[in-house]
Design a protein around this motif. Sequence first.
Motif, mmCIF file in Angstrom:
data_model
loop_
_atom_site.group_PDB
_atom_site.id
_atom_site.type_symbol
_atom_site.label_atom_id
_atom_site.label_comp_id
_atom_site.label_asym_id
_atom_site.label_seq_id
_atom_site.Cartn_x
_atom_site.Cartn_y
_atom_site.Cartn_z
ATOM 1 N N ALA A 56 9.200 -7.756 -7.729
ATOM 2 C CA ALA A 56 8.453 -7.310 -8.904
ATOM 3 C C ALA A 56 7.239 -6.463 -8.550
ATOM 4 C CB ALA A 56 8.022 -8.515 -9.729
ATOM 5 N N ARG A 57 6.695 -6.681 -7.373
ATOM 6 C CA ARG A 57 5.495 -5.953 -6.962
ATOM 7 C C ARG A 57 5.752 -5.170 -5.688
ATOM 8 N NH1 ARG A 57 1.181 -9.249 -5.284
ATOM 9 N NH2 ARG A 57 2.671 -10.929 -4.826
ATOM 10 N N THR A 58 5.256 -3.931 -5.659
ATOM 11 C CA THR A 58 5.331 -3.111 -4.460
ATOM 12 C C THR A 58 3.989 -2.426 -4.247
ATOM 13 O OG1 THR A 58 6.163 -1.216 -5.723
ATOM 14 C CG2 THR A 58 7.803 -2.639 -4.673
ATOM 15 N N ILE A 59 3.677 -2.171 -2.990
ATOM 16 C CA ILE A 59 2.485 -1.393 -2.650
ATOM 17 C C ILE A 59 2.868 -0.389 -1.566
ATOM 18 C CG2 ILE A 59 0.788 -3.132 -3.330
ATOM 19 C CD1 ILE A 59 0.539 -3.930 -0.384
ATOM 20 N N TYR A 60 2.142 0.732 -1.527
ATOM 21 C CA TYR A 60 2.442 1.805 -0.590
ATOM 22 C C TYR A 60 1.156 2.358 0.008
ATOM 23 C CZ TYR A 60 7.050 1.903 -2.803
ATOM 24 O OH TYR A 60 8.306 1.562 -3.285
ATOM 25 N N ALA A 61 1.279 2.859 1.222
ATOM 26 C CA ALA A 61 0.194 3.635 1.803
ATOM 27 C C ALA A 61 0.118 4.968 1.063
ATOM 28 C CB ALA A 61 0.449 3.883 3.285
ATOM 29 N N ASP A 62 -1.072 5.503 0.951
ATOM 30 C CA ASP A 62 -1.242 6.773 0.247
ATOM 31 C C ASP A 62 -0.409 7.886 0.884
ATOM 32 O OD1 ASP A 62 -4.786 6.316 -0.525
ATOM 33 O OD2 ASP A 62 -2.971 5.654 -1.571
ATOM 34 N N SER A 63 -0.243 7.822 2.190
ATOM 35 C CA SER A 63 0.461 8.884 2.909
ATOM 36 C C SER A 63 1.951 8.962 2.569
ATOM 37 C CB SER A 63 0.284 8.702 4.417
ATOM 38 O OG SER A 63 0.782 7.438 4.821
ATOM 39 N N VAL A 64 2.518 7.892 2.000
ATOM 40 C CA VAL A 64 3.956 7.885 1.700
ATOM 41 C C VAL A 64 4.234 7.730 0.212
ATOM 42 C CG1 VAL A 64 4.401 6.896 3.973
ATOM 43 C CG2 VAL A 64 4.340 5.399 1.962
ATOM 44 N N LYS A 65 3.215 7.501 -0.576
ATOM 45 C CA LYS A 65 3.405 7.276 -2.002
ATOM 46 C C LYS A 65 4.099 8.469 -2.645
ATOM 47 C CE LYS A 65 0.040 4.837 -3.419
ATOM 48 N NZ LYS A 65 -1.290 4.391 -3.892
ATOM 49 N N GLY A 66 5.131 8.191 -3.437
ATOM 50 C CA GLY A 66 5.893 9.253 -4.083
ATOM 51 C C GLY A 66 7.042 9.778 -3.252
ATOM 52 N N ARG A 67 7.069 9.440 -1.960
ATOM 53 C CA ARG A 67 8.166 9.903 -1.080
ATOM 54 C C ARG A 67 9.025 8.740 -0.585
ATOM 55 N NH1 ARG A 67 6.995 12.090 3.720
ATOM 56 N NH2 ARG A 67 5.037 10.947 3.979
ATOM 57 N N PHE A 68 8.420 7.599 -0.358
ATOM 58 C CA PHE A 68 9.125 6.428 0.163
ATOM 59 C C PHE A 68 9.274 5.380 -0.947
ATOM 60 C CE2 PHE A 68 7.790 6.733 4.935
ATOM 61 C CZ PHE A 68 8.211 8.056 4.958
ATOM 62 N N THR A 69 10.378 4.647 -0.895
ATOM 63 C CA THR A 69 10.614 3.559 -1.839
ATOM 64 C C THR A 69 11.099 2.331 -1.091
ATOM 65 O OG1 THR A 69 11.219 5.132 -3.585
ATOM 66 C CG2 THR A 69 11.841 2.827 -3.905
ATOM 67 N N ILE A 70 10.413 1.223 -1.291
ATOM 68 C CA ILE A 70 10.841 -0.039 -0.695
ATOM 69 C C ILE A 70 11.608 -0.829 -1.742
ATOM 70 C CG2 ILE A 70 8.684 -1.245 -1.269
ATOM 71 C CD1 ILE A 70 8.989 -2.756 1.413
ATOM 72 N N SER A 71 12.660 -1.495 -1.296
ATOM 73 C CA SER A 71 13.457 -2.331 -2.195
ATOM 74 C C SER A 71 14.056 -3.474 -1.392
ATOM 75 C CB SER A 71 14.559 -1.510 -2.879
ATOM 76 O OG SER A 71 15.465 -0.992 -1.918
ATOM 77 N N ARG A 72 14.647 -4.424 -2.090
ATOM 78 C CA ARG A 72 15.260 -5.562 -1.398
ATOM 79 C C ARG A 72 16.450 -6.056 -2.176
ATOM 80 N NH1 ARG A 72 10.707 -9.732 -0.540
ATOM 81 N NH2 ARG A 72 12.403 -11.079 0.213
ATOM 82 N N ASP A 73 17.384 -6.627 -1.435
ATOM 83 C CA ASP A 73 18.557 -7.280 -2.010
ATOM 84 C C ASP A 73 18.547 -8.705 -1.489
ATOM 85 O OD1 ASP A 73 21.069 -8.289 -2.631
ATOM 86 O OD2 ASP A 73 22.061 -6.378 -2.351
ATOM 87 N N ASN A 74 18.087 -9.626 -2.298
ATOM 88 C CA ASN A 74 17.939 -11.012 -1.822
ATOM 89 C C ASN A 74 19.281 -11.672 -1.548
ATOM 90 O OD1 ASN A 74 15.195 -10.797 -1.833
ATOM 91 N ND2 ASN A 74 14.898 -11.848 -3.781
ATOM 92 N N ALA A 75 20.326 -11.262 -2.221
ATOM 93 C CA ALA A 75 21.654 -11.817 -1.951
ATOM 94 C C ALA A 75 22.129 -11.443 -0.549
ATOM 95 C CB ALA A 75 22.650 -11.326 -2.990
ATOM 96 N N LYS A 76 21.701 -10.282 -0.074
ATOM 97 C CA LYS A 76 22.074 -9.826 1.267
ATOM 98 C C LYS A 76 20.964 -10.079 2.282
ATOM 99 C CE LYS A 76 25.159 -6.163 -0.383
ATOM 100 N NZ LYS A 76 25.454 -4.697 -0.367
#
Length: 121
Positions: A56-76
């Motif tokens: 539900a919550r994500t945070i990013y470094a300013d240097s990657v914001k808008g270019r990188f996306t973190i996600s997770r699949d808890n089932a995997k």
Amino acid sequence: QVQLVESGGGLVQAGGSLRLSCAASGRTFSTYAMGWSRQAPGKEREFVAAISGLGARTIYADSVKGRFTISRDNAKTTVYLQMNSLKPEDTAVYYCASNLGSRLSPPYDYWGQGTQVTVSS
């Protein structure tokens, strides 16, 4: 004990994309905050992105914001880092990490072995 294994690194041209994966051990994966950090040659390790246990919550470094996306699949029991619009300055060893609690930011309790990302100009 949590074991983390990264994959997906490689060589890509500037402007290209890569997706990193981090497979985690442990039956309580959805309770861990997960993060990515990176370390370039001659530089200190720096925070890149993190995600809460249920995503539900994500945070990013300013240097990657808008270019990188973190996600997770808890089932995997896997966390991902989608990296778009890569720049030569993104070249580094990328490390997956986890916190046993809810805190997203470093310091982390466990680290993977790292995967190399090289962006050519």
